[in-house]
Design a protein around this motif. Structure first.
Motif: not given
Lengths: 431, 431
Positions: B147-149, B151-155, B217, B293-295
């Protein structure tokens, strides 16, 4: 979401991570707007060189030469500090931003390790967020994991692989049987290690991160000066091979414990049993273990550095700010963070790996065994390998559980002995 | 902290987890007060049997027979629902609590899988938290991680080991070479499996959890009905041994993917390469992987059930509420959660493990090989083991990457064949 104004950020520092944040906010724009409840937009940027090609288009953003001016701009709601360095411009910027009532998101572990308490105090006074998920373990949400996820627990121990460069070097040595120097050179060529690799391979970067994790885990003040730091320069191909033969892998581990003795913090290469999750953390990955009195052992693993993962953590922080979900930077008011004395490492007890390079002549084993006996260090196993080309002999001793003070006494009694051809290598075994 | 009033909670359900929450709040009281910024105290409890010995002293708390009355009490600021069950009393309580403007903390995955969107809507309307960290993967903060950790990513994909009972059974079979039935009985004796183990071993519990993870997700509505569910009853000691010989371990994995095809959600036993972190998750542990897509790949591991870990997650939620750090239960407004069509599993492509029990007579291999050829399924390797006491022969085939529709066509063409002595076992290999 239409009824929410965008959150406007100013980014200072457009290196790999800064450019990554711009790229991420663009690529995942729609999703981030849904998740954050409003758009997150870059309004201004500042860096040393305006003309450098970073692979991103910065023309839509206001360029500000003076970073402190950026922090004060009306069109900047949140300042993102990505220049690094414990003091100097980064620290000045952080103070200006928080002083101006601007939320600060930073990836700067060195600054937090040295000035985290001061900065948290400023944020607390202003009632604004100071967020730093990217400062420790890159994209892994371990700051959040400790600050919030494990918040109900008394944590006895937090430890992990906190430097991807060292882990890349150690696991490459493990895979190829090569020596430290050769692998470091290769890592530098491939961009996994800096031209000046000191901060990484001497354990300083990991120590910065460890001091932050310890504060969150134990509710104590950050005490970077209290971290004992050993790097990986002295780990040899022999060590890795012998450790493997004994059922272990060598990892640079930052470990912090809090008990009646005080706060113990150390970064050093240790032996990790192959059935422990840290033994399976390869390449530049990071991983953190936290042991709580109710949750048991939590394990987090992921990419510890790099453009994408670090940007992911920075933007996660921005989303928390946009959502208005934040609180005290170090999980509680600064006044409630305890100042723990530094624990005496001599009281620590572990099985220990000792590697000696010794002369190939009679009496050497007797001398070492006597030194161990006299110090009260009990031997679990001994491996001696035949003489090398240079005439020296490899002698590996694994001790039973021993206090580090006893190991040190033993080593002192051997110091200057002509039997030893180099300094012994000492690595505790993780338990 | 002196200036903050305590947050008063009412607990409904005093089974293992409820008692654990009481015990945790007592044991870690001082620490939780520092971390939450104010005390968290139990004011009222409700359960079926007032007199039952739970090993905790409930005399300081108001006892309320009617749980809905508890939710409406003035001295209850937050309701903790720990009775379980998708509908009935738990759902009624949740609605009453949220309707009365009371924050709700729950560990009830079944209720969320079936009614999560409705309940989130109620929480959203009232502007109050609905928190459920304990509903998925016990003590592991994976709800927060997604939800948070992250959150910046398209999963693109989220998957993991979501049921400790199944993992205990599979890894015990692996260790001892024993059969499913024997290990299940042992697990029941040891308390790792319920007297009626259906929810666990048939994959329903894992499916509840998967549907929640998928929503977080992908930013999609929970779609429990869209989860394909297979349990572990048909995994044999043979399967585990053959998989091991091929370099794999068998795990019950819940996996969700979101792409142009739609939302794919499935719980089933699969083969995990031994160098994948999930292969090292043993006993009753849980673990979750999220690919952004970033992490990149994030990995979370810990205790997935039990009094301490589950209580840890419940109290973490309570601390978030006490800190006033919360927002939309499913990471965004319910109206922004997309309704994705269910993806056609036939389009999925994977290397696949097939185990046949066949007659010991000429032509059987030819028949199976022909069926595979006709369906366009290409064979990577074949293992045939000599006849058993009952005259049947074990035949294991690993395919090259094949569409599931082709595998199904092949199996259909073999259905009813006299060469097969039992239904084939099909398990995709994780890639």
């Amino acid at each position: 979401m239409e009824d929410h104004r965008p959150m406007r950020i100013g980014i200072v520092g457009l290196g790999t991570v800064g450019a990554g944040v711009v790229r991420l906010l663009e690529t995942n724009e729609a999703l981030i707007t849904r998740r954050a409840g409003r758009p997150i937009v870059v309004s201004a940027v500042s860096a040393r060189d305006r003309t450098k090609d970073r692979g991103i288009d910065i023309s839509p953003f206001a360029w500000v030469d003076d970073m402190n001016e950026l922090a004060r701009r009306d069109d900047v709601d949140v300042v993102v500090e990505l220049i690094g360095g414990a003091d100097g411009p980064a620290l000045s910027l952080a103070r200006v931003a928080l002083g101006a009532g601007k939320p600060l998101v930073t990836a700067n572990k060195a600054m937090l390790a040295h000035h985290g308490m001061d900065l948290a105090g400023l944020a607390e006074k202003a009632g604004i967020p100071l967020k730093y998920e990217a400062a420790v373990a890159g994209g892994i949400p371990v700051i959040k994991g400790l600050r919030e996820g494990a918040a109900a627990n008394e944590i006895s121990r937090v430890y992990g692989i906190l430097n991807g460069t060292c882990n890349y070097i150690l696991t490459t040595m493990e895979r190829d049987g090569s020596d430290f120097g050769a692998v470091l050179e290769e890592a530098q060529r491939l961009g996994f290690a800096e031209a000046d690799p000191t901060f990484d391979i001497d354990g300083i970067d990991a120590a910065h991160k460890l001091s932050i994790l310890a504060s969150l885990a134990f509710g104590t003040q950050i005490d970077f000066a209290g971290v004992d730091i050993h790097g990986i320069r002295n780990v040899t191909a022999d060590d890795i091979r012998e450790a493997a033969g004994l059922g272990y892998r060598i990892r640079l581990v930052g470990m912090a414990e809090n008990d009646a003795d005080g706060l113990f913090q150390r970064v050093r290469p240790i032996l990790v049993p192959t059935d422990h999750p840290l033994a399976h953390v390869g390449g530049p990955l990071n991983a953190v273990v936290a042991e709580g009195n109710f949750v048991g052992s939590l394990f987090f693993q992921g990419a510890g550095a790099g453009e994408g993962p670090t940007a992911s953590a920075v933007v996660a922080d921005l989303i928390d700010v946009a959502r208005d979900e934040y609180g005290d930077p170090f999980a509680m008011q600064v006044a409630h963070l305890l100042r723990q004395p530094k624990a005496d490492s001599g009281n620590r007890v572990a099985r220990t790996y000792l590697r000696f390079m010794v002369q190939d002549r009679p009496g050497v084993l007797a001398e070492i065994a006597a030194a161990m006996r006299d110090a009260g260090v009990s031997i679990e196993s001994v491996i001696q390998r035949g003489a090398r080309e240079d005439g020296s002999v490899l002698l590996v001793v694994v001790t039973h559980h021993s206090a580090e003070s006893a190991i040190q006494t033993m080593l002192k009694s051997l110091a200057g002995s002509e039997s030893l051809t180099s300094d012994p290598m000492v690595m505790p075994i993780l338990n």
